[in-house]
Design a protein around this motif. Structure first.
Motif, PDB file in Angstrom:
ATOM      1  N   SER A  62       0.827  -1.206   0.000  1.00 46.74           N
ATOM      2  CA  SER A  62       0.000   0.000   0.000  1.00 46.74           C
ATOM      3  C   SER A  62       0.858   1.252   0.000  1.00 46.74           C
ATOM      4  N   ASN A  63       2.015   1.187   0.647  1.00 44.34           N
ATOM      5  CA  ASN A  63       2.922   2.337   0.654  1.00 44.34           C
ATOM      6  C   ASN A  63       3.522   2.569  -0.729  1.00 44.34           C
ATOM      7  N   ILE A  64       3.834   1.492  -1.411  1.00 43.62           N
ATOM      8  CA  ILE A  64       4.340   1.610  -2.782  1.00 43.62           C
ATOM      9  C   ILE A  64       3.281   2.237  -3.676  1.00 43.62           C
ATOM     10  N   SER A  65       2.036   1.822  -3.498  1.00 46.79           N
ATOM     11  CA  SER A  65       0.938   2.379  -4.302  1.00 46.79           C
ATOM     12  C   SER A  65       0.800   3.875  -4.069  1.00 46.79           C
ATOM     13  N   GLU A  66       0.967   4.310  -2.818  1.00 49.79           N
ATOM     14  CA  GLU A  66       0.885   5.735  -2.501  1.00 49.79           C
ATOM     15  C   GLU A  66       1.934   6.538  -3.271  1.00 49.79           C
ATOM     16  N   VAL A  67       3.132   5.988  -3.370  1.00 54.95           N
ATOM     17  CA  VAL A  67       4.207   6.670  -4.093  1.00 54.95           C
ATOM     18  C   VAL A  67       3.916   6.691  -5.586  1.00 54.95           C
ATOM     19  N   GLU A  68       3.525   5.553  -6.118  1.00 54.55           N
ATOM     20  CA  GLU A  68       3.294   5.466  -7.559  1.00 54.55           C
ATOM     21  C   GLU A  68       2.135   6.365  -7.992  1.00 54.55           C
ATOM     22  N   ALA A  69       1.122   6.539  -7.134  1.00 52.93           N
ATOM     23  CA  ALA A  69      -0.006   7.409  -7.461  1.00 52.93           C
ATOM     24  C   ALA A  69       0.428   8.863  -7.610  1.00 52.93           C
ATOM     25  N   ARG A  70       1.540   9.230  -6.999  1.00 53.01           N
ATOM     26  CA  ARG A  70       2.071  10.604  -7.107  1.00 53.01           C
ATOM     27  C   ARG A  70       3.178  10.719  -8.141  1.00 53.01           C
ATOM     28  N   GLY A  71       3.450   9.658  -8.871  1.00 51.94           N
ATOM     29  CA  GLY A  71       4.454   9.703  -9.929  1.00 51.94           C
ATOM     30  C   GLY A  71       5.862   9.387  -9.468  1.00 51.94           C
ATOM     31  N   GLY A  72       6.023   8.945  -8.214  1.00 52.63           N
ATOM     32  CA  GLY A  72       7.356   8.612  -7.727  1.00 52.63           C
ATOM     33  C   GLY A  72       7.932   7.391  -8.427  1.00 52.63           C
ATOM     34  N   ARG A  73       9.254   7.338  -8.459  1.00 51.20           N
ATOM     35  CA  ARG A  73       9.960   6.230  -9.112  1.00 51.20           C
ATOM     36  C   ARG A  73      10.360   5.218  -8.050  1.00 51.20           C
ATOM     37  N   ILE A  74       9.675   4.070  -8.000  1.00 55.02           N
ATOM     38  CA  ILE A  74       9.963   3.044  -7.004  1.00 55.02           C
ATOM     39  C   ILE A  74      11.180   2.228  -7.433  1.00 55.02           C
ATOM     40  N   ILE A  75      12.134   2.109  -6.509  1.00 52.96           N
ATOM     41  CA  ILE A  75      13.272   1.193  -6.680  1.00 52.96           C
ATOM     42  C   ILE A  75      13.149   0.174  -5.559  1.00 52.96           C
ATOM     43  N   ARG A  76      12.586  -0.970  -5.887  1.00 50.68           N
ATOM     44  CA  ARG A  76      12.297  -1.983  -4.879  1.00 50.68           C
ATOM     45  C   ARG A  76      13.473  -2.949  -4.761  1.00 50.68           C
ATOM     46  N   ILE A  77      13.975  -3.097  -3.539  1.00 44.05           N
ATOM     47  CA  ILE A  77      15.010  -4.083  -3.232  1.00 44.05           C
ATOM     48  C   ILE A  77      14.311  -5.226  -2.497  1.00 44.05           C
ATOM     49  N   GLY A  78      14.228  -6.359  -3.156  1.00 45.09           N
ATOM     50  CA  GLY A  78      13.475  -7.448  -2.552  1.00 45.09           C
ATOM     51  C   GLY A  78      13.693  -8.768  -3.250  1.00 45.09           C
ATOM     52  N   GLY A  79      12.592  -9.527  -3.401  1.00 43.72           N
ATOM     53  CA  GLY A  79      12.673 -10.852  -3.994  1.00 43.72           C
ATOM     54  C   GLY A  79      12.479 -10.812  -5.500  1.00 43.72           C
ATOM     55  N   ALA A  80      12.102 -11.962  -6.062  1.00 44.98           N
ATOM     56  CA  ALA A  80      11.924 -12.079  -7.499  1.00 44.98           C
ATOM     57  C   ALA A  80      10.921 -11.044  -7.988  1.00 44.98           C
ATOM     58  N   GLY A  81      11.224 -10.436  -9.138  1.00 44.83           N
ATOM     59  CA  GLY A  81      10.355  -9.425  -9.704  1.00 44.83           C
ATOM     60  C   GLY A  81      10.631  -8.025  -9.213  1.00 44.83           C
ATOM     61  N   SER A  82      11.510  -7.857  -8.228  1.00 44.17           N
ATOM     62  CA  SER A  82      11.861  -6.536  -7.719  1.00 44.17           C
ATOM     63  C   SER A  82      12.768  -5.811  -8.702  1.00 44.17           C
TER      64      SER A  82
END
Length: 603
Positions: free
Chosen positions: A526-546
């Motif tokens: 949900s926090n990622i969605s909040e950023v993306e809704a404002r046009g932010g560029r998500i750089i996710r460090i995580g598992g497969a697909g990140s």
């Protein structure tokens, strides 16, 4: 930070001083200098605001009287006065007879300078350190004896100091220390003093660490005094320097080399500590009293490592825990039976040392976690653990963070097993998770080196970054933001992801890079969605697909590696590489970031 070297040898002092100063470059500095006694009883001095190599060229071109084997050298990190040659050390008296090098801060330097100017002394710099040379000059006129003059001069100082004074006329050399590290040593090669054993370890097998108030004449025999009276010399300590190379080993910079060393460093530490975890012997060997709660104390990266360790005590054994920022810890109140873990890579961090001066530990105990077993912090603590990271030259900590976390978590597991807060079988299972870390780090390096370079051009012009995490991931977000600030000189802030909507979301606009440590908490989506809704560029460090699939969760067979208890330690690798690659793209010196030092020895 500032570094001191001094020598009296049969061979030429110049090459030794230059090589020793090069070994202190890792601490960070903005100027350097040497003063060498000539064979005709004068002083030859050279100072620069460039690198030590400039001093080397200046000495090679020296055309004056022949140089002796006695000299002093210094690397300076500016605290008083601008970065100029006149403010660089060594500093001399009015007659150019006595030269000094000084680490620390003279708190009453302004008042002393006014007094000295009223009696005719002329100052050549803006720095606090210069008052020391003039005080010694005054006292030398009275006593005619350098050791007595240094003793009398230090009695007029307030603050902290490590000083070596060299008299050009007599060739005598005297060292003094108070609340700043300085060690002395002798061998068949000569007599030496240094603020860091690394500078002289090739020349000596053992050394003596000076304590507060010591004044030592560095002659054929060391003469130890305190307040003018002869005092007992401290015991000798053995140098554990192993001749390890400080070279780049094919890497373009030390940070790259030290990132690459992390899997081997982790494996070496775990192999050493693992057999002592489940049976509690690692903890019992520290000879510390029982504890009811834990507090970690540190600065910067070491504070972040401490927070990981504190979280491990809580997650593994339900031990109440807290963290203290060393520079703000003076008013902290310690609950009874608290285990205070003070972390410092160098063991000389001034804020940490002052904090333990100010804290009333009462029935609590102090354990040092450091990369230097002979440091001031190690000597002053009730017990110490060496994190054994090995030499780290880059100013921005990389492998020392990993080493501190692994060592601290191993100690936490052992303490919890020894005090029966967890049973031995559980401790063994957690130790097995620790053993996964070297492979997790190696995987993170490979994944990051593939995924990060294509990102750099996209984020190169960004002026600000947000780093987010949840639970155990928050402290790694803090470390990532710190690394990016240190190396790229871009603004970066970290927050628990749940706090995003309570203020920081106002900073997000189209293209704002937001680095997310995704350690498996479902709420992060949900926090990622909040950023993306404002046009932010998500750089996710995580598992497969990140964006950067660097965590153990991304492997074919998931390897959590303690992710739910001490967090995703391997996440520091992409954070380090992201900061380094961005900094290089911006033309920064990743090994020597501006305004920063490796060992921060002033408050």
């Amino acid at each position: 930070m500032c570094g001191i070297v001094a020598c009296r040898m049969d061979e030429a002092a110049g090459p030794f001083l230059i090589d020793a100063l090069k070994l202190l470059e890792y601490r960070g500095y903005d100027s350097a200098g040497v003063a060498i006694r000539t064979l005709d009883g004068t002083m030859a001095s050279s100072r620069t605001t460039n690198r030590v190599e400039t001093l080397e060229r200046q000495l090679d071109e020296w055309a004056g009287p022949a140089l002796s084997g006695t000299g002093i050298g210094h690397t300076r990190w500016a605290t008083h006065g601008a970065v100029t040659e006149s403010n660089a050390h060594p500093h001399a008296d009015c007659r150019q007879r006595v030269s000094i090098v000084h680490n620390g801060i003279i708190e009453n330097s302004d008042a002393l300078r006014r007094q000295l100017e009223q009696t005719g002394h002329l100052f050549a710099s803006e720095v606090d350190s210069e008052v020391v040379s003039h005080l010694i000059e005054e006292e030398l006129l009275i006593t005619g004896d350098l050791r007595s003059a240094v003793t009398a001069a230090t009695l007029r100082l307030h603050g902290s100091w490590a000083i070596v004074a060299l008299d050009a006329e007599t060739g005598r050399m005297v060292a003094a220390a108070h609340r700043s590290p300085l060690l002395v040593a002798r061998s068949a090669r000569g007599v030496f003093a240094a603020s860091d054993i690394n500078a002289i370890a090739e020349f000596v097998d053992e050394f003596q660490a000076m304590t507060d108030g010591d004044v030592v004449e560095l002659g054929e025999e060391f003469v130890w005094t305190r307040s003018g009276a002869h005092s007992a010399a401290p015991a000798y300590a053995t140098s554990n320097w192993s001749g390890v190379t400080h070279g780049l080993a094919g890497h373009t910079d030390y940070m790259s080399k030290e990132i690459a060393e992390q899997p081997e460093t982790a494996a070496r530490i775990i192999d050493r500590l693992a057999p002592m975890i489940a049976d509690g012997s690692l903890w019992s060997g520290l000879n510390l009293p029982p504890f009811e709660r834990v507090a970690v104390l540190g600065c910067g990266t070491s504070l972040n490592a401490g927070r990981v360790i504190a979280n491990a005590f809580g997650a593994l054994g339900d031990v109440p825990n807290s963290s203290l920022i060393a520079s703000e810890a003076s008013s902290a109140i310690m609950d009874p039976r608290t285990l205070v873990i003070a972390l410092s890579q160098s063991g000389e961090t001034a804020d940490v040392l002052r904090a333990i001066d100010d804290l009333d530990l009462g029935t609590s105990s102090l354990m040092a976690l450091t990369n230097s077993e002979h440091s001031t912090l190690a000597r002053r603590a009730d017990s110490m653990l060496n994190c054994n990271a090995g030499p780290e030259i880059g100013v921005a900590a990389t492998k020392t963070f990993v080493a501190q976390v692994i060592t601290g978590v191993a100690m936490a597991l052992s303490a919890l097993a020894a005090t029966r807060r967890i049973d031995r079988d559980y401790a063994r299972r957690q130790t097995d998770d620790l053993r996964r870390i070297p492979d997790l780090l190696a995987h993170a390096i490979a994944a990051s080196q593939k995924a990060i370079p294509p990102l750099i051009e996209e984020i190169r012009d960004a002026q600000g970054f947000l780093f987010l995490g949840r639970g155990a991931g928050v402290v790694y977000a803090a470390e990532g933001a710190l690394k990016l600030k240190e190396l790229s000189y871009r603004w970066a802030e970290h927050y628990p992801a749940g706090e995003l909507k309570h203020g920081p979301l106002a900073l997000v606009e189209a293209g704002t890079p937001v680095v997310v440590i995704d350690s498996g908490d479902r709420r992060i989506e949900s926090n990622i969605s909040e950023v993306e809704a404002r046009g932010g560029r998500i750089i996710r460090i995580g598992g497969a697909g990140s964006t950067i699939p660097a965590l153990g969760l991304s492997l074919g067979t998931a390897m959590p590696g303690g992710i739910d208890r001490w967090g995703p330690l391997e996440s520091v690798v992409p954070l380090q590489i992201l900061a380094r690659d961005l900094a290089l793209a911006l033309g920064r010196d990743v090994d020597k970031p501006r305004n920063l030092a490796k060992s921060v020895t002033v408050e």
